[in-house]
Scaffold this active site. Structure first.
Site, PDB file in Angstrom:
ATOM      1  N   ASN A   1     -49.685 -10.550 -14.498  1.00  0.00           N
ATOM      2  CA  ASN A   1     -48.780  -9.531 -13.990  1.00  0.00           C
ATOM      3  C   ASN A   1     -48.146 -10.054 -12.705  1.00  0.00           C
ATOM      4  OD1 ASN A   1     -49.556  -7.726 -16.035  1.00  0.00           O
ATOM      5  ND2 ASN A   1     -51.310  -7.015 -14.841  1.00  0.00           N
TER       6      ASN A   1
ATOM      7  N   HIS B   1     -53.814 -14.127 -10.049  1.00  0.00           N
ATOM      8  CA  HIS B   1     -54.959 -14.075 -10.962  1.00  0.00           C
ATOM      9  C   HIS B   1     -54.443 -13.976 -12.391  1.00  0.00           C
ATOM     10  CE1 HIS B   1     -53.861  -9.985  -9.790  1.00  0.00           C
ATOM     11  NE2 HIS B   1     -54.220  -9.625 -11.018  1.00  0.00           N
TER      12      HIS B   1
ATOM     13  N   HIS C   1     -55.431 -12.606 -16.180  1.00  0.00           N
ATOM     14  CA  HIS C   1     -56.315 -11.758 -16.975  1.00  0.00           C
ATOM     15  C   HIS C   1     -56.648 -12.469 -18.280  1.00  0.00           C
ATOM     16  CE1 HIS C   1     -55.604  -7.883 -14.756  1.00  0.00           C
ATOM     17  NE2 HIS C   1     -54.504  -8.517 -14.407  1.00  0.00           N
TER      18      HIS C   1
HETATM   19  P1  5GP Z   1     -53.082  -6.723 -11.524  1.00  0.00           P
HETATM   20  O1  5GP Z   1     -52.508  -5.415 -11.949  1.00  0.00           O
HETATM   21  O2  5GP Z   1     -52.818  -7.025 -10.079  1.00  0.00           O
HETATM   22  O3  5GP Z   1     -52.698  -7.835 -12.446  1.00  0.00           O
HETATM   23  O4  5GP Z   1     -54.633  -6.572 -11.739  1.00  0.00           O
HETATM   24  C1  5GP Z   1     -55.580  -6.436 -10.744  1.00  0.00           C
HETATM   25  C2  5GP Z   1     -56.888  -6.279 -11.466  1.00  0.00           C
HETATM   26  O5  5GP Z   1     -57.937  -6.522 -10.560  1.00  0.00           O
HETATM   27  C3  5GP Z   1     -57.106  -4.884 -12.047  1.00  0.00           C
HETATM   28  O6  5GP Z   1     -57.346  -4.997 -13.449  1.00  0.00           O
HETATM   29  C4  5GP Z   1     -58.313  -4.351 -11.288  1.00  0.00           C
HETATM   30  O7  5GP Z   1     -59.177  -3.609 -12.109  1.00  0.00           O
HETATM   31  C5  5GP Z   1     -58.983  -5.624 -10.777  1.00  0.00           C
HETATM   32  N1  5GP Z   1     -59.639  -5.496  -9.484  1.00  0.00           N
HETATM   33  C6  5GP Z   1     -59.121  -4.977  -8.350  1.00  0.00           C
HETATM   34  N2  5GP Z   1     -60.002  -5.063  -7.333  1.00  0.00           N
HETATM   35  C7  5GP Z   1     -61.112  -5.672  -7.851  1.00  0.00           C
HETATM   36  C8  5GP Z   1     -62.363  -6.044  -7.281  1.00  0.00           C
HETATM   37  O8  5GP Z   1     -62.650  -5.845  -6.100  1.00  0.00           O
HETATM   38  N3  5GP Z   1     -63.258  -6.661  -8.107  1.00  0.00           N
HETATM   39  C9  5GP Z   1     -62.970  -6.912  -9.437  1.00  0.00           C
HETATM   40  N4  5GP Z   1     -63.923  -7.514 -10.155  1.00  0.00           N
HETATM   41  N5  5GP Z   1     -61.790  -6.575 -10.000  1.00  0.00           N
HETATM   42  C10 5GP Z   1     -60.873  -5.960  -9.216  1.00  0.00           C
END
Ligand code: 5GP
Ligand code: ZN
Length: 117
Positions: free
Chosen positions: A90, A103, A105
């Site tokens: 994303n 990051h 997924h």
């Molecule tokens: P994004 O929408 O930025 O691609 O995804 C961020 C992801 O990081 C989300 O799926 C959320 O659940 C995960 N996330 C956010 N904070 C933490 C955290 O402190 N630890 C872990 N393990 N996952 C996190």
């Protein structure tokens, strides 16, 4: 604090182990952890140790080959290589990025639809 670690960035803290988390896999440039809010039975985050806010900030030091190697290894280790999996990055607002630290997924264990919602 090394230049590549950003203060107040949760993924920098996790990647530098300042914040404890169960690390599934570690390579030279990345760590892999479980997503805290999984959207699939298998949902990992491949997190760059160096802080890049998003794909837009990737520089020549970014090891893309290591990302693909890690994806391939995860798929084999979690026995989803045959059934399949989905990898998502994303990016910024329209991409639905909520944590501004690069990051990837890695999701598996269900059948994903296409196109995504
Ligand atoms: P994004 O929408 O930025 O691609 O995804 C961020 C992801 O990081 C989300 O799926 C959320 O659940 C995960 N996330 C956010 N904070 C933490 C955290 O402190 N630890 C872990 N393990 N996952 C996190
Ligand atoms: Zn960061």
């Amino acid at each position: 604090m090394p230049a590549e670690i950003l203060e107040n960035c949760i993924f920098c803290k996790i990647a530098s182990k300042e914040v404890k988390s169960r690390i599934i896999k570690e390579t030279g440039s990345f760590i892999v952890i479980k997503d805290v809010n999984p959207v699939a039975p298998v949902h990992f985050l491949i997190i760059s140790k160096k802080h890049y806010a998003s794909v837009n900030d990737i520089d020549e030091g970014f090891n893309g080959e290591e990302v693909f190697k890690t994806i391939k290894e995860l798929a084999k280790e979690y026995k989803v290589d045959e059934k399949g999996f989905r990898v998502v990055i994303n990016t910024n607002n329209d991409g639905g990025q909520t944590v501004m630290h690069l990051h990837i997924h890695f999701m598996a264990g269900k059948t994903f639809g296409w196109p995504p919602g």
